[in-house]
Motif scaffolding. Structure first.
Motif, PDB file in Angstrom:
ATOM      1  N   THR A 145       3.194 -40.430   6.240  1.00 39.41           N
ATOM      2  CA  THR A 145       3.836 -39.157   6.551  1.00 39.41           C
ATOM      3  C   THR A 145       2.768 -38.192   7.053  1.00 39.41           C
ATOM      4  N   CYS A 146       3.202 -37.202   7.804  1.00 40.02           N
ATOM      5  CA  CYS A 146       2.226 -36.259   8.384  1.00 40.02           C
ATOM      6  C   CYS A 146       2.883 -34.909   8.607  1.00 40.02           C
ATOM      7  N   GLY A 147       2.052 -33.936   8.957  1.00 45.55           N
ATOM      8  CA  GLY A 147       2.545 -32.624   9.362  1.00 45.55           C
ATOM      9  C   GLY A 147       2.194 -32.404  10.829  1.00 45.55           C
ATOM     10  N   ARG A 203      -4.135 -25.077   4.988  1.00 44.49           N
ATOM     11  CA  ARG A 203      -3.175 -24.478   4.052  1.00 44.49           C
ATOM     12  C   ARG A 203      -3.900 -23.479   3.162  1.00 44.49           C
ATOM     13  N   ILE A 245       6.977 -35.003   8.454  1.00 44.50           N
ATOM     14  CA  ILE A 245       7.798 -34.379   7.390  1.00 44.50           C
ATOM     15  C   ILE A 245       7.572 -32.864   7.302  1.00 44.50           C
ATOM     16  N   ALA A 246       6.542 -32.374   8.011  1.00 40.58           N
ATOM     17  CA  ALA A 246       6.317 -30.912   8.032  1.00 40.58           C
ATOM     18  C   ALA A 246       6.054 -30.478   9.465  1.00 40.58           C
ATOM     19  N   GLN A 282      -6.578 -28.844   5.814  1.00 43.95           N
ATOM     20  CA  GLN A 282      -5.483 -28.857   6.787  1.00 43.95           C
ATOM     21  C   GLN A 282      -4.984 -27.434   7.077  1.00 43.95           C
ATOM     22  N   GLU A 291      -2.977 -35.719   8.976  1.00 41.96           N
ATOM     23  CA  GLU A 291      -2.776 -36.573   7.792  1.00 41.96           C
ATOM     24  C   GLU A 291      -4.132 -36.950   7.214  1.00 41.96           C
ATOM     25  N   MET A 292      -4.203 -38.018   6.391  1.00 42.66           N
ATOM     26  CA  MET A 292      -5.431 -38.204   5.605  1.00 42.66           C
ATOM     27  C   MET A 292      -6.021 -39.623   5.605  1.00 42.66           C
ATOM     28  N   PHE A 301      -5.697 -31.861   1.597  1.00 39.06           N
ATOM     29  CA  PHE A 301      -4.339 -31.479   2.009  1.00 39.06           C
ATOM     30  C   PHE A 301      -4.235 -29.967   2.219  1.00 39.06           C
ATOM     31  N   ARG A 306       4.141 -27.549  10.722  1.00 35.45           N
ATOM     32  CA  ARG A 306       3.286 -26.513  10.143  1.00 35.45           C
ATOM     33  C   ARG A 306       3.395 -25.191  10.878  1.00 35.45           C
TER      34      ARG A 306
END
Ligand code: R1P
Ligand code: URA
Length: 284
Positions: free
Chosen positions: A118-120, A207, A255-256, A205, A231-232, A201, A258
């Protein structure tokens, strides 16, 4: 190069399995799905016709079986490139090192590795609940600085390195050397893009909860340099696959978003959709 590996370098468990993955060579298929979340492993293997092997240690859960008659492995990597360092080296040891003799095998074997994560997205136009295939990857995590380097350049990497403004972060760029085969598997993915892989995360990223990140404009800056998603794991998967001679391709479900501040309303449903989407394409 020394051929015989010392016990401290290639560490094995009492049954001869590799130290962290806890696997023997016969436990592994040539086609390996890599997922981050250990809980995702049974969600994938429930689609298999048979599950012949179930093994785990720490965050590394492995199920091997058959899907539509073809042998396949699904393995969880946990979060982050430091885990990928372990996964890639131990996967390679399972196929390219004689574990009993602790010697390199003469014939090289190449694995087919499919990350499904999954990623943003940091491109506001990339919408959640769609698949994004990684063509180029920017490693901002630092793992590959510890390995011998290889020179890789294309238009994306040249432009990125020229314009990347954060001096204390040293990016390394890789690409899927499977690019020509992407079409065989993932031709209908909604998005193909350039992924950035981070060692965290939150601030890594961009946040900001209670702590300030490096730059308020981090997402925009990276997107302007051609990065589509965060992602990571992928930088380490692509970089180490290249060095070890394996083939790797990442598909992440977005899934995001940003830039718009959106998160998938039901990320379990997004995950299920991704699993079915990938399995339908990698084994027909
Ligand atoms: C962060 O929540 C985790 O999700 C993404 C990131 O790469 C990181 O591992 O991937 P997975 O969904 O495969 O875990
Ligand atoms: N995984 C990440 O690493 N980042 C996101 O924004 C979503 C999933």
């Amino acid at each position: 190069m020394i051929n015989k590996l010392a016990d401290s370098e290639l560490v094995l468990n009492d049954d001869g399995s590799v130290y962290h993955l806890n696997l023997l060579p016969e436990d592994l298929a040539d086609k390996v799905l890599l997922v981050g979340d250990p809980d995702r492993v049974p969600k994938v293997s429930k689609y298999f016709d048979t599950i012949d092997i179930k093994k785990n240690k720490r965050e590394f859960y492995t199920h091997t079986g058959t899907l539509r008659g073809e042998r396949i492995t699904v393995m969880s990597t946990g979060i982050g490139t430091e885990n990928i360092d372990i996964v890639m080296n131990e996967l390679d040891a399972l196929v390219n090192i004689d574990l009993k003799e602790k010697e390199f095998k003469k014939e090289h074997k190449s694995l087919e590795l499919f990350r499904m994560g999954t990623c943003g997205s940091v491109n506001p136009d990339i919408e959640v609940n769609n698949m994004l295939v990684t063509e180029n990857v920017v490693g901002l995590d630092g793992l590959l600085h510890f390995y011998q380097d290889y020179k890789f350049e294309n238009e994306f990497s040249k432009n990125f390195l020229e314009k990347f403004p954060y001096e204390k972060i040293k990016p390394m760029l890789y690409f899927s050397d499977w690019a020509e085969d992407i079409a065989d598997y993932y031709a209908d993915a909604k998005y193909r893009g350039n992924t950035a892989t981070f060692p965290g995360f939150y601030a890594p990223q961009g946040r900001q909860l209670r702590l300030k990140a490096l730059d308020d404009k981090f997402l925009e800056t990276l997107n302007n340099l051609g990065v589509s998603n965060f992602e990571m794991e992928t930088s380490a998967i692509y970089g180490l696959s290249k060095l070890l001679g394996h083939k790797a391709i990442t598909v992440n479900c977005v899934i995001a978003n940003r830039r718009r501040g959106e998160f998938a309303s039901d990320h379990h449903a997004s995950e299920k959709m991704m699993i079915e989407w990938v399995l339908d394409r990698i084994i027909k």
